[in-house]
Design a protein around this motif. Structure first.
Motif, mmCIF file in Angstrom:
data_model
loop_
_atom_site.group_PDB
_atom_site.id
_atom_site.type_symbol
_atom_site.label_atom_id
_atom_site.label_comp_id
_atom_site.label_asym_id
_atom_site.label_seq_id
_atom_site.Cartn_x
_atom_site.Cartn_y
_atom_site.Cartn_z
ATOM 1 N N ASN A 10 -61.630 -19.123 -49.131
ATOM 2 C CA ASN A 10 -60.779 -18.308 -50.024
ATOM 3 C C ASN A 10 -60.551 -16.910 -49.472
ATOM 4 O OD1 ASN A 10 -62.482 -20.138 -51.992
ATOM 5 N ND2 ASN A 10 -60.623 -19.590 -53.068
ATOM 6 N N LEU A 11 -61.394 -16.525 -48.507
ATOM 7 C CA LEU A 11 -61.355 -15.130 -48.079
ATOM 8 C C LEU A 11 -60.197 -14.886 -47.117
ATOM 9 C CD1 LEU A 11 -65.157 -14.379 -47.464
ATOM 10 C CD2 LEU A 11 -63.871 -14.457 -49.590
ATOM 11 N N SER A 12 -59.685 -13.661 -47.120
ATOM 12 C CA SER A 12 -58.629 -13.295 -46.186
ATOM 13 C C SER A 12 -59.274 -12.891 -44.864
ATOM 14 C CB SER A 12 -57.812 -12.129 -46.761
ATOM 15 O OG SER A 12 -58.644 -10.993 -46.886
ATOM 16 N N ARG A 13 -58.498 -12.344 -43.974
ATOM 17 C CA ARG A 13 -59.002 -11.993 -42.630
ATOM 18 C C ARG A 13 -60.151 -10.996 -42.698
ATOM 19 N NH1 ARG A 13 -55.267 -9.638 -37.690
ATOM 20 N NH2 ARG A 13 -57.010 -9.268 -36.257
ATOM 21 N N TYR A 14 -60.052 -10.048 -43.659
ATOM 22 C CA TYR A 14 -61.191 -9.171 -43.890
ATOM 23 C C TYR A 14 -61.467 -9.098 -45.388
ATOM 24 C CZ TYR A 14 -64.575 -5.458 -43.986
ATOM 25 O OH TYR A 14 -65.734 -4.743 -44.183
ATOM 26 N N THR A 15 -62.539 -9.732 -45.822
ATOM 27 C CA THR A 15 -62.971 -9.671 -47.217
ATOM 28 C C THR A 15 -64.484 -9.543 -47.263
ATOM 29 O OG1 THR A 15 -61.180 -11.159 -47.880
ATOM 30 C CG2 THR A 15 -62.968 -10.850 -49.457
#
Lengths: 457, 427
Positions: A10-15
């Protein structure tokens, strides 16, 4: 601790995804009356997302599968909202790969609240019986547990259970209409059962505090002006934290702190070396061990001043990228609903080689300052802290106690005036640092001889 | 929310808790953050907080949690009962009697687009007119709060509020010189008025520019202290905590404990707290001990007319209960303009911000005068650096020479400038 790995996709490139519970217990006895008996739990989930120079953050006090999905989505939305408007086009950070688990919870059987109150009541009975002339006796137990699980976009994780427990004693005495007060504290970065064992072991602390109060009630006001001072090792830590620590946090450097242009310059006496330790000192794990910070950075010690030369600032990922250095692991947040800011960890001046008794006898007309209250720093490198226990030094000898005062100075001027540093070391993690969010910090140091501005009459 | 409150009261009844109360709040925050001169973070948070208090067999327990769902009610109340059982007995522990009221503000929703534009407008003004001023941080948020209070006596209080809160810590730097950090904060509902025209923000921003080149005072003297409204709030907060609060009375440490009804301060001073004043944006309608908040005057023309005692402290001490938490301070203005007060000052300082150790119970304080100015022979001479001030808060309020006719409205406070004599100032 909570396994968040199922949300990696579910996470984006930086989460940064976080689930955290902070539990605080405060029990306060004032003249034998329980005025506070409060358990506070603050728990929830949050996510912070970075999008080309803009940040989005979202939190919820509900910790469930749905709310985790919600905060990730909201944080992405918030980052996108700003990125669309601001279009900063900044690069992303390098990924991290270090995971860590730490659990400082006690393995002993836990005291019930009743047992804790009974412990404090025994202390109160001792004080009331022995020191009948006190007008006020306050005993406060403060215990804080922070249980955090984090997942980062790189797939690395942090699971950390950190804690601290302190007992504060505050006494007042009325000496012919003039009320004098004093306080002291004992404690450490562990749970109650690992810090305190019997009430009797605290009786010497109580006796010493009462004696100091009696001295202070007959004390004098400090005389205002710049004076030669010996700072007890208790105070070196707060000096390190307020005077130097804050001005070298990279966000304050970017805001114009005077430390900014002084990298690699002599800013202090060569006797001074100052380090913000990540998790251990001399092989011993410290009170607030940070192995991985709240941005997923593997934490390392930061040598801020080395033999008087300013060597480094403390960084988050973003500030490190700006300055072209590696991040240091100083990105910390307190609650689940707080975003990481650049914060100190275990900040200390390193010990020297002098003996405290020699330092005191070297002062012709000055002060020996032993216990501080609150402190504050400034971008000008001016700092101040309150002093609640101190003594005059006349001709190399400790004489009268002084009443409450405040000391201040310009950090680098004060550190340049340091002429002796003792060979001992004291650490304290009782303090909370305020900078948008309160956060526990640990500070340490030896005794120091320097010149300071004292507020007085 | 209603279902949870009902469940809590049912559970109180099942557990034979005759004196039980529940505070529940729901906060929704939408917040823009600035670092330097750029917006960098948008933060949205939702937080529920439940505080349960019970008195069982004269024993007190309080539990606070943010797990607010029906399933958690039983276990939370179990923790509450254990907290009571562990406590000591005191006949003064009690809860509020029956109070019913509802306060729903108009216009509680946020306008995100207008918030963003307001903040951009402020940052543009800074870039254009004050390019050397850096914010670290600047936080502009909307806070929606719904608050409930119920208890076993039948109390039912409910309030809904929504306000914008602005806070900026800033300093000025030209690369070589750096000013001291200055702080401005206010609460507003008016996004059509430029942010820089609200609270004391313009004064603070202009001051930051001037304070890049401060000078030292070269001696120690006794003189006048002209306290700005922002600094006054800090001093009054210490006064209330050390002299008017529950702790000050239960610990028997208040130096004013026998002075109710007596004139101990300058007759120029009137200090009150008003929870629902027309001029104040922020409202505080329910007290921490479960009452409808009332307007209370603490000091009336120098005479102490009330302390700030909760129900518990009131029962403990026998002194009157105060239905006000003291948050919305108003100091009545004087009848002299600020400029005139400055012109009549022989020697002293204008105190922008006080940075010092916590004042003693008896009011003694010492600390650094930040964002301050040196005044001599009726003129502001220069901004000052590293000046220490020391004195006593009670003496400060006894020796008031003048209070300004102007006040600053911070949204939650309405405060003037106050000029006092007899402060030690050292460079």
């Amino acid at each position: 601790m909570q396994n968040l790995k199922q949300y990696l996709h579910n996470l984006s490139r930086y989460t940064e995804l976080k689930a955290q519970e902070n539990k605080s217990l405060v029990i306060s006895l004032v003249n034998g009356t329980v005025t506070k008996n409060t358990v506070t739990k603050k728990s929830g989930v949050s996510a912070r997302v970075y999008e080309s120079g803009s940040w989005g953050f979202s939190s919820s006090s509900i910790n469930s599968h749905d709310s985790i999905g919600y905060v990730i989505k909201e944080a992405k939305h918030n980052a996108k909202f700003l990125d669309t408007k601001l279009k900063k086009n900044k690069p992303f950070f390098e990924s991290a790969d270090f995971s860590h688990t730490i659990n400082r919870a006690t393995k002993k059987h836990r005291y019930t609240t009743k047992e804790l109150i009974d412990f404090l009541l025994e202390l109160d009975t001792y004080i009331q019986t022995k020191y009948k002339d006190l007008t006020e006796r306050t005993i406060t137990l403060k215990a804080l547990d922070m249980d955090k699980s984090m997942l980062f976009s790189s797939g690395n994780t942090l699971d950390a259970f950190l804690c601290k427990t302190h007992i504060f004693f505050s006494f007042s005495i009325d000496d012919g209409g003039d009320v004098t007060e004093i306080y002291d504290l004992v404690g450490d970065g562990r749970q109650f059962e690992d810090v305190f064992h019997t009430p009797e072991e605290l009786f010497p602390t109580i006796d010493e505090l009462y004696n100091a109060l009696k001295e202070k009630s007959k004390g004098v006001y400090a005389s205002a002006g710049v004076k030669e001072c010996i700072l007890h090792s208790n105070l070196a830590g707060i000096l390190a934290h307020e005077a130097i620590g804050h001005p070298v946090e990279a966000d304050l450097v970017l805001a114009g702190s005077v430390a900014g242009p002084l990298l690699n310059q002599q800013v202090a006496s060569p006797l001074i070396s100052l380090v913000d330790f990540a998790y251990d000192y001399n092989g011993q794990e410290l009170a607030l061990p940070i192995y991985v910070d709240d941005e997923g950075t593997r934490a390392r010690d930061v040598t801020i001043i080395d033999n008087g030369v300013l060597k480094s600032f403390m960084h988050s990922r973003e500030s490190a990228m700006h300055f072209g250095v590696s991040p240091t692991g100083n990105g910390r947040a307190f609650d689940f609903s707080d975003e990481p800011l650049i914060r100190m960890r275990n900040t200390a001046i390193l010990p020297g080689s002098s003996q405290l008794k020699d330092m005191i006898s070297s002062v012709e007309d000055g002060y020996y300052l032993v216990r501080s209250s609150n402190g504050q720093a400034d971008t000008t490198s001016e700092f101040m802290f309150g002093v609640v226990k101190g003594y005059e030094i006349k001709h190399g000898v400790i004489t009268q106690a002084i009443k409450d005062t405040t000391i201040s100075g310009k950090a680098f001027d004060v550190l340049k005036s340091v002429s002796m540093v003792s060979d001992d070391m004291t650490w304290s993690c009782a303090g909370m640092c305020g900078k948008k969010q309160m956060i526990p910090v640990s500070m340490g140091g030896p005794a120091i001889k320097c010149e300071l501005n004292i507020g007085g009459r | 929310m209603d279902a949870i409150l009902k469940k809590i009261l049912e559970e109180f009844q099942m557990r034979n808790i005759e004196d039980g109360e529940c505070f529940m709040t729901r906060d929704i925050v939408w917040e823009l953050n600035v670092s330097g001169s750029d917006i960098y973070l948008l933060r949205s948070t939702e937080d529920c907080k439940l505080t349960l208090k019970a008195v069982m067999d004269q024993r007190l327990g309080i539990v606070t949690t943010d797990t607010v769902d029906q399933a958690a009610v039983k276990s939370t109340i179990q923790s509450l009962v254990e907290a009571c059982e562990s406590s000591t007995k005191d006949p003064s522990y009690t809860i509020a009697s029956c109070n019913k009221a509802e306060f729903i503000e108009d216009d509680t929703e946020r306008n995100e687009a207008l918030m963003y534009e307001s903040l951009k407008g402020y940052l543009s003004t800074l870039k254009e007119k004050y390019p050397l001023v850096h914010q670290e941080p600047c936080i502009f948020k909307h806070k929606f709060q719904e608050k409930f209070y119920v208890n076993t006596k039948g109390s039912d209080l409910h309030s809904v509020t929504g306000v914008y809160e602005f806070l900026a810590a800033m300093n000025g730097t030209d690369g070589k010189n750096t000013s001291s950090m200055a702080v401005s904060s206010f609460i507003t509902k008016d996004l059509h008025k430029p942010l820089i025209e609200q609270g004391n923000l313009a004064y603070v921003v202009e001051g930051v520019n001037k304070h890049m080149h401060p000078q030292k005072i070269n001696d120690t003297f006794k003189g006048s202290l002209l306290t700005t409204p922002m600094a006054l709030h800090g001093l009054l907060y210490s006064l209330m905590e050390n002299c008017f609060s529950d702790h000050a009375f239960i610990s028997d440490s208040s130096p004013l404990k026998d002075k109710l009804g007596e004139t101990v301060f300058s007759p120029k001073l009137t200090l009150l707290s008003h929870p629902n004043h027309d001029l104040l944006t922020d409202k505080s309608l329910i007290t921490a001990d479960g009452h409808v908040a009332e307007e209370v005057t603490f000091i009336d023309k120098g005479t102490i007319t009330s302390f700030r005692l909760s129900l518990f402290a009131s029962k403990k001490t026998g002194l009157p209960h105060c239905k006000n938490d003291g948050e919305h301070m108003i100091v009545q203005p004087g009848n002299k303009e600020l400029n005139t007060i400055i012109k009549e000052t022989k020697r002293g300082i204008i105190l922008g911000r006080f940075s010092g150790g916590m004042p003693s119970n008896n009011g003694d304080f010492s600390g650094v005068a930040k964002n301050s100015y040196y005044v001599e022979d009726g003129e502001i001479k220069y901004p000052i650096s590293e000046a220490m001030i020391s004195g006593n808060i009670l003496d400060l309020l006894r020796n008031i020479r003048d209070i300004s006719s102007e006040q600053v409205n911070f949204g939650a406070r309405l405060l003037p400038w106050v000029c006092s004599e007899g402060i030690t100032i050292s460079g």
